[in-house]
Design an enzyme around this catalytic site. Structure first.
Site, short mmCIF file in Angstrom:
data_model
loop_
_atom_site.label_atom_id
_atom_site.label_comp_id
_atom_site.label_asym_id
_atom_site.label_seq_id
_atom_site.Cartn_x
_atom_site.Cartn_y
_atom_site.Cartn_z
CG MET A 131 12.23 -6.69 12.29
SD MET A 131 11.90 -7.55 13.90
CE MET A 131 11.08 -6.26 14.82
CG ASN A 132 15.91 -5.50 7.16
OD1 ASN A 132 14.93 -5.00 6.65
ND2 ASN A 132 17.10 -5.00 6.97
CG ASP A 133 19.62 -4.45 9.36
OD1 ASP A 133 19.38 -5.57 8.93
OD2 ASP A 133 20.32 -3.61 8.76
CG PHE A 174 18.98 1.49 3.66
CD1 PHE A 174 17.66 1.41 3.22
CD2 PHE A 174 19.96 0.87 2.89
CE1 PHE A 174 17.32 0.73 2.05
CE2 PHE A 174 19.63 0.20 1.72
CZ PHE A 174 18.32 0.12 1.29
CB SER A 175 20.57 0.02 9.34
OG SER A 175 19.69 -1.07 9.23
CG ASP A 197 24.03 -0.08 7.60
OD1 ASP A 197 22.98 0.42 7.13
OD2 ASP A 197 24.52 -1.14 7.17
CD1 TRP A 226 21.02 -9.71 4.98
CD2 TRP A 226 19.03 -9.59 3.95
NE1 TRP A 226 20.44 -8.51 5.32
CE2 TRP A 226 19.23 -8.41 4.70
CE3 TRP A 226 17.85 -9.74 3.24
CZ2 TRP A 226 18.28 -7.38 4.74
CZ3 TRP A 226 16.90 -8.71 3.27
CH2 TRP A 226 17.13 -7.56 4.02
C1 FRU Z 1 21.70 -5.06 6.52
C2 FRU Z 1 21.22 -4.01 5.54
C3 FRU Z 1 21.84 -2.67 5.88
C4 FRU Z 1 20.86 -1.71 5.30
C5 FRU Z 1 19.55 -2.40 5.57
C6 FRU Z 1 18.49 -2.14 4.55
O1 FRU Z 1 20.82 -6.09 6.74
O2 FRU Z 1 21.53 -4.40 4.22
O3 FRU Z 1 23.15 -2.49 5.41
O4 FRU Z 1 20.93 -0.46 5.91
O5 FRU Z 1 19.83 -3.78 5.63
O6 FRU Z 1 17.26 -2.65 4.97
#
Ligand code: FRU
Length: 501
Positions: free
Chosen positions: A37-39, A98-99, A168, A306
């Protein structure tokens, strides 16, 4: 129709997600069903419930082709898992969904707005992304990508805007009834900018203006923006890449920055007055907010950085968690953050100690555990000013996570050197707090794999991920010099799970 790729992700998470026992996860911080998981994405209200999507790669504990995972909650504390919402299954998003954000449409459907990434070789033979904005519309579980995607592409960029870094979108419906989105972009000077778009027919948008730019001062690309009014001011959040360190305010690398100012939508636009870090700890990125029905502005962020994502427990089946959602306010040009008040509904086992003298190290009866809400107030005894005060949590003979205050230079330091991470990464961070004659008020929220510190009523917050074994549950207090201390401790207990402490 559910694509093959999305169905594959849904089958995978349904099959393997339940294999992860609850006790291997945080008790109340959001985690992926399985994998990476990220954003936070699409953090928003829909039909009276809060939805939280997230950047998701179910098949490993590493970043990979981005899907959107999906959770929802009634109270920001307990999360219900829903099937993955988006997979990178179209030409225009084949290299990742992406986000982005989400919003409830006037007809009762939910709109997801995200960045579609396409990857191809450029003239020099290097792989290069093209990023466009796309939407999917659904009912809170299933989403259909719009037939006319992408809805924003290079033609919608202001002059000098990059098609490689255009991502984003955070979307909302404003009080004027219009839909707006803020989107991160890279400008001709190589650094970031936040662009504002207004919705027009067919989910398309028109460029309104550039709200603010880095001009190479606050990092390079500005990712994951958010933009909202709060307490008479206007707030712009963004997460810059490649920041330079500045004193104790900004650290090198990926940061999360809050710009506070005034907003004249018909006039000069956003007029920035104050700039600060949002969280002064080790793990915090890409925050996103929602407006709750009761008027609270609530923020959640990815509790990772990151720079340190390689440092994970070997063979972990989930990686990445969200912060506890936080209530925001603005006072005197600063952003304040406090844990959502719903957390208090999960408190039990209250232990209070008042005016305890501390010089040297003490433990207090009843103050231990790994899933805790702790409040500690410290003041000098009246004589000489103490040199430092330390709290150690997640402690046993080998482990400890230290929160230390030093009144002479007004710094708080968070130190997770001995917190179960066998990796050579950054483990400490110090930040400045406002001096109050040696008094300090700390609220520490501990979950199994994290610590979040809120200083002086939310003036600063600092978050860090820890992986200390759960048996390390001692809490101690220590002063260099002497202090008086009040401690209020609650266990946090969640339905069906064993009580901690
Ligand atoms: C930020 C990011 C966003 C992008 C997403 C990709 O953490 O780099 O800019 O949309 O992660 O996973």
């Amino acid at each position: 129709m559910t694509s093959e790729l999305l169905q594959k992700a849904r089958d995978f998470e349904a099959q393997y997600g339940p294999h992860i026992p609850d006790r291997e996860r945080p008790a109340f911080h959001a985690t992926p069903t399985i994998g990476w998981m990220n954003d936070p994405n699409g953090f928003s209200m829909y039909k009276g419930e809060c939805h939280l999507f997230y950047q998701y790669h179910p098949y490993s504990n590493e970043w990979g082709p981005m899907h959107w995972g999906h959770l929802k909650t009634k109270d920001f504390i307990t999360w219900e898992r829903l099937p993955a919402a988006l997979a990178p299954d179209r030409d225009y998003d084949a290299a990742g969904c992406f986000s982005g954000g989400a919003v409830e449409l006037p007809d009762g459907r939910q709109l997801l707005m995200y960045t579609g990434v396409q990857r191809s070789h450029n003239a020099e033979g290097f792989l290069q992304d093209v990023q466009t904005q796309c939407v999917a519309i659904g009912d809170g579980v299933n989403y259909e990508k719009w037939g006319e995607n992408p809805i924003l592409d290079e033609r919608d960029l202001p002059e000098g805007g990059s098609t490689v870094d255009f991502r984003d979108p955070k979307v909302w419906q404003d009080t004027d009834g219009n839909f707006y989105a803020v989107i991160g972009n890279r400008t001709e000077d190589g650094s970031g900018a936040i662009l504002l778009y207004r919705g027009v027919e067919n989910f398309r948008g028109e460029f309104v203006r550039t709200l603010d730019r880095s001009y190479n001062q606050y990092g390079k690309m500005w990712e994951c923006p958010d933009f909202f009014p709060l307490d008479g001011k206007q707030v712009l959040l963004t997460s810059p890449q490649e920041m330079n360190p500045v004193g104790l305010e900004f650290h090198a690398g990926n940061g999360a920055v809050c710009l506070i100012g005034d907003y004249e939508p018909e006039g000069k636009g956003f007029l920035r007055q104050y700039v600060q870090s949002i969280d002064y700890g080790l793990d915090f990125y890409a925050p996103q907010t929602l407006l709750a029905p009761d008027g609270r502005r609530i923020m959640v962020a990815w509790m990772q950085n990151w720079g340190t994502v390689g440092a994970k427990p070997y063979h972990c089946r989930w990686f990445g968690q969200m912060t506890l959602p936080r209530e925001l306010s603005v006072k005197d040009g600063r952003l304040y953050q406090n844990p959502v008040r719903e957390l208090e509904n999960y408190r039990s086992g209250c232990v209070m100690h008042r005016s305890i003298p501390v010089c040297g190290e003490v433990n207090l009866p009843g103050v231990q555990g790994r899933v805790l809400d702790l409040r500690i107030k410290v003041r000098p005894t009246g004589g000489e000013m103490y040199r430092w005060f330390r709290i150690r949590v997640a402690k046993d003979g080998e482990h400890e996570t230290i929160i230390r205050y030093r009144p002479s230079n007004g710094t708080v330091k968070i130190d997770r050197t001995r917190s179960g991470l066998p990796h050579d990464i950054v483990h400490t961070r110090s930040f400045l707090v406002r001096p109050r004659n040696g008094e300090i008020d700390l609220r520490i929220i501990l979950d199994r794999f994290s610590v979040e510190v809120f200083v002086n009523g939310g003036e600063q917050a600092a978050s860090a991920v820890i992986y200390t074994r759960q048996e390390a549950d001692a809490v101690t207090f220590e002063a260099g010099g002497s202090v008086l201390m009040d401690v209020e401790k609650y266990d946090l207990a969640f339905g069906g799970q064993e009580r901690e402490g």
